[in-house]
Scaffold this motif. Sequence first.
Motif, PDB file in Angstrom:
ATOM      1  N   LEU A 149       5.550  -2.349   5.687  1.00  0.00           N
ATOM      2  CA  LEU A 149       5.120  -1.038   6.173  1.00  0.00           C
ATOM      3  C   LEU A 149       3.803  -0.632   5.520  1.00  0.00           C
ATOM      4  CD1 LEU A 149       5.607   1.544   7.788  1.00  0.00           C
ATOM      5  CD2 LEU A 149       6.977   2.407   5.867  1.00  0.00           C
ATOM      6  N   GLU A 150       3.695  -0.875   4.215  1.00  0.00           N
ATOM      7  CA  GLU A 150       2.466  -0.526   3.491  1.00  0.00           C
ATOM      8  C   GLU A 150       1.286  -1.331   4.022  1.00  0.00           C
ATOM      9  OE1 GLU A 150       0.190   1.551   0.651  1.00  0.00           O
ATOM     10  OE2 GLU A 150       2.248   1.866   1.342  1.00  0.00           O
ATOM     11  N   VAL A 151       1.489  -2.635   4.229  1.00  0.00           N
ATOM     12  CA  VAL A 151       0.415  -3.501   4.729  1.00  0.00           C
ATOM     13  C   VAL A 151      -0.052  -3.041   6.105  1.00  0.00           C
ATOM     14  CG1 VAL A 151      -0.123  -5.841   5.517  1.00  0.00           C
ATOM     15  CG2 VAL A 151       1.109  -5.501   3.367  1.00  0.00           C
ATOM     16  N   SER A 152       0.882  -2.606   6.928  1.00  0.00           N
ATOM     17  CA  SER A 152       0.540  -2.196   8.295  1.00  0.00           C
ATOM     18  C   SER A 152      -0.316  -0.934   8.334  1.00  0.00           C
ATOM     19  CB  SER A 152       1.820  -1.967   9.112  1.00  0.00           C
ATOM     20  OG  SER A 152       2.520  -0.821   8.644  1.00  0.00           O
ATOM     21  N   GLN A 153      -0.361  -0.190   7.216  1.00  0.00           N
ATOM     22  CA  GLN A 153      -1.126   1.062   7.178  1.00  0.00           C
ATOM     23  C   GLN A 153      -2.615   0.842   6.933  1.00  0.00           C
ATOM     24  OE1 GLN A 153       0.458   4.110   7.762  1.00  0.00           O
ATOM     25  NE2 GLN A 153       2.183   2.760   8.219  1.00  0.00           N
ATOM     26  N   ILE A 206      -9.543  -0.437   7.934  1.00  0.00           N
ATOM     27  CA  ILE A 206     -10.859  -0.336   7.313  1.00  0.00           C
ATOM     28  C   ILE A 206     -11.717   0.735   7.989  1.00  0.00           C
ATOM     29  CG2 ILE A 206     -11.976  -2.076   8.785  1.00  0.00           C
ATOM     30  CD1 ILE A 206     -13.462  -3.038   6.258  1.00  0.00           C
ATOM     31  N   ASP A 207     -11.390   1.086   9.216  1.00  0.00           N
ATOM     32  CA  ASP A 207     -12.167   2.096   9.944  1.00  0.00           C
ATOM     33  C   ASP A 207     -11.618   3.508   9.759  1.00  0.00           C
ATOM     34  OD1 ASP A 207     -13.983   0.222  11.054  1.00  0.00           O
ATOM     35  OD2 ASP A 207     -12.510  -0.320  12.578  1.00  0.00           O
ATOM     36  N   ARG A 208     -10.645   3.676   8.910  1.00  0.00           N
ATOM     37  CA  ARG A 208     -10.073   4.999   8.675  1.00  0.00           C
ATOM     38  C   ARG A 208     -11.144   5.972   8.185  1.00  0.00           C
ATOM     39  NH1 ARG A 208      -4.740   6.925   6.319  1.00  0.00           N
ATOM     40  NH2 ARG A 208      -5.228   8.960   5.424  1.00  0.00           N
ATOM     41  N   TYR A 268      -8.039  -7.883  -6.490  1.00  0.00           N
ATOM     42  CA  TYR A 268      -7.839  -8.412  -5.143  1.00  0.00           C
ATOM     43  C   TYR A 268      -6.768  -7.659  -4.365  1.00  0.00           C
ATOM     44  CZ  TYR A 268     -10.843 -12.539  -5.505  1.00  0.00           C
ATOM     45  OH  TYR A 268     -11.924 -13.387  -5.605  1.00  0.00           O
ATOM     46  N   THR A 269      -6.001  -6.803  -5.036  1.00  0.00           N
ATOM     47  CA  THR A 269      -5.023  -6.004  -4.300  1.00  0.00           C
ATOM     48  C   THR A 269      -5.704  -4.914  -3.486  1.00  0.00           C
ATOM     49  OG1 THR A 269      -4.675  -4.411  -6.106  1.00  0.00           O
ATOM     50  CG2 THR A 269      -3.283  -6.395  -6.095  1.00  0.00           C
ATOM     51  N   CYS A 270      -6.952  -4.595  -3.807  1.00  0.00           N
ATOM     52  CA  CYS A 270      -7.695  -3.551  -3.083  1.00  0.00           C
ATOM     53  C   CYS A 270      -8.344  -4.164  -1.849  1.00  0.00           C
ATOM     54  CB  CYS A 270      -8.766  -2.931  -3.983  1.00  0.00           C
ATOM     55  SG  CYS A 270      -9.738  -1.641  -3.140  1.00  0.00           S
ATOM     56  N   ASN A 271      -7.922  -3.728  -0.689  1.00  0.00           N
ATOM     57  CA  ASN A 271      -8.439  -4.288   0.560  1.00  0.00           C
ATOM     58  C   ASN A 271      -9.921  -3.984   0.760  1.00  0.00           C
ATOM     59  OD1 ASN A 271      -6.096  -5.582   1.590  1.00  0.00           O
ATOM     60  ND2 ASN A 271      -5.247  -3.585   2.109  1.00  0.00           N
ATOM     61  N   PRO A 313      -3.723  10.181  -2.177  1.00  0.00           N
ATOM     62  CA  PRO A 313      -3.384   8.772  -1.941  1.00  0.00           C
ATOM     63  C   PRO A 313      -3.605   8.363  -0.485  1.00  0.00           C
ATOM     64  CG  PRO A 313      -1.694   9.853  -3.247  1.00  0.00           C
ATOM     65  CD  PRO A 313      -2.598  10.935  -2.758  1.00  0.00           C
ATOM     66  N   VAL A 314      -3.986   7.100  -0.293  1.00  0.00           N
ATOM     67  CA  VAL A 314      -4.220   6.540   1.038  1.00  0.00           C
ATOM     68  C   VAL A 314      -3.327   5.319   1.197  1.00  0.00           C
ATOM     69  CG1 VAL A 314      -5.933   5.697   2.673  1.00  0.00           C
ATOM     70  CG2 VAL A 314      -6.622   7.287   0.865  1.00  0.00           C
ATOM     71  N   ARG A 315      -2.478   5.327   2.206  1.00  0.00           N
ATOM     72  CA  ARG A 315      -1.550   4.226   2.436  1.00  0.00           C
ATOM     73  C   ARG A 315      -2.301   2.975   2.904  1.00  0.00           C
ATOM     74  NH1 ARG A 315       3.804   5.556   3.378  1.00  0.00           N
ATOM     75  NH2 ARG A 315       4.108   3.302   3.196  1.00  0.00           N
ATOM     76  N   GLY A 316      -1.835   1.831   2.449  1.00  0.00           N
ATOM     77  CA  GLY A 316      -2.334   0.555   2.943  1.00  0.00           C
ATOM     78  C   GLY A 316      -3.581   0.021   2.278  1.00  0.00           C
ATOM     79  N   VAL A 317      -4.212   0.802   1.399  1.00  0.00           N
ATOM     80  CA  VAL A 317      -5.453   0.338   0.774  1.00  0.00           C
ATOM     81  C   VAL A 317      -5.182  -0.751  -0.259  1.00  0.00           C
ATOM     82  CG1 VAL A 317      -7.394   1.015  -0.691  1.00  0.00           C
ATOM     83  CG2 VAL A 317      -6.668   2.498   1.184  1.00  0.00           C
TER      84      VAL A 317
END
Length: 333
Positions: A96-100, A103-105, A137-140, A284-288
């Motif tokens: 679920l976290e990955v799906s959030q 990059i265009d947010r 590297y965890t930061c997209n 906080p921002v989900r998925g980053v």
Amino acid sequence: MADSEQLSSGLSGLSLDANAAEVPEAGSAEGQLPEPIVTSDGEWIDITTLVDRAASELASGALIKQTHFTLFDAMMSVEVMDPRLDMGILTADDALEVSQWDIDRQLTLREALWVTLQLLRCEMTWHGSASLLQTLYTCNYFTANVDGLPIGQDSSNAVRDMVLFPIVIATGVGCRYVWSEFSRYNLFGEEDVQMGTIEPQFFADFSQHDADILLYEARMYLEFRMNEPGARELIEIVDSRRHWLRALGLLSAERMIEDASAAADGLAELRQMHVAWPDDEGTPVRGVFDPKCMRRYAAAAPIKPRELIEGPACVQELERMAKDLELVESLVR
């Protein structure tokens, strides 16, 4: 017909064996990796259905494997299916976290502030000898392909391109200096990424000068939005990042060899750096951040869980590093 024969030939190297085979001697004929199964025009052949059918016929404990496939390889590739034992397993919450991630947010300043502070935690934990896959590297945004993005321009996604990416890129360029110093003789003790497989993604296309200009423009942009929540905190981060990046460049071995007097300028940059963990940590921002990013990389050893350094401790770690860098002047003398 030729392709079918090649497929059969490739599969003939597989053996059905419930017991682990010994690893052949390095350089022996048996120890050589097999040629990939490809068609006559060089395209890979999808053998998923064939493998699934073969696997369905196996008894419990049986294994089909190449002779070069060892227990070590199995531990790296087979999911244990228990998050306590398998760091790479993707749980429902992880998926679920990955799906959030997007990059265009469109980011707000407070969201950019939160990402920046979490990235600082990753950076300081990495400096403490943690793996890239546990930290940066965890930061997209840190590993994103930035080609074609209007970074440094007042685009439709201004906070991302004018504020966040300049800070992220400056972080990467600074880490590149640190990586260069360590890789001369030593690497971080727990750095598990295979150097022959993955090149550190430290924004090699950006020089220190490029990063400095991006940070300057980021500050100018933030000054126009000074009254908005998060702007003042981001300006302090941008200023500190500029001083830190300049100090690393001036105190690097390459620069010191070229000009020993650069040490004084580097220390002057450190003394102008004001670092403090803000009371407002942003939104906080989900998925980053993807804590299971190791699924995308080849690693030399299983990645162990690693807690990131907390905010105030990050400041202490950065101050400690700055104090250590002050020793350079004594060494030059």
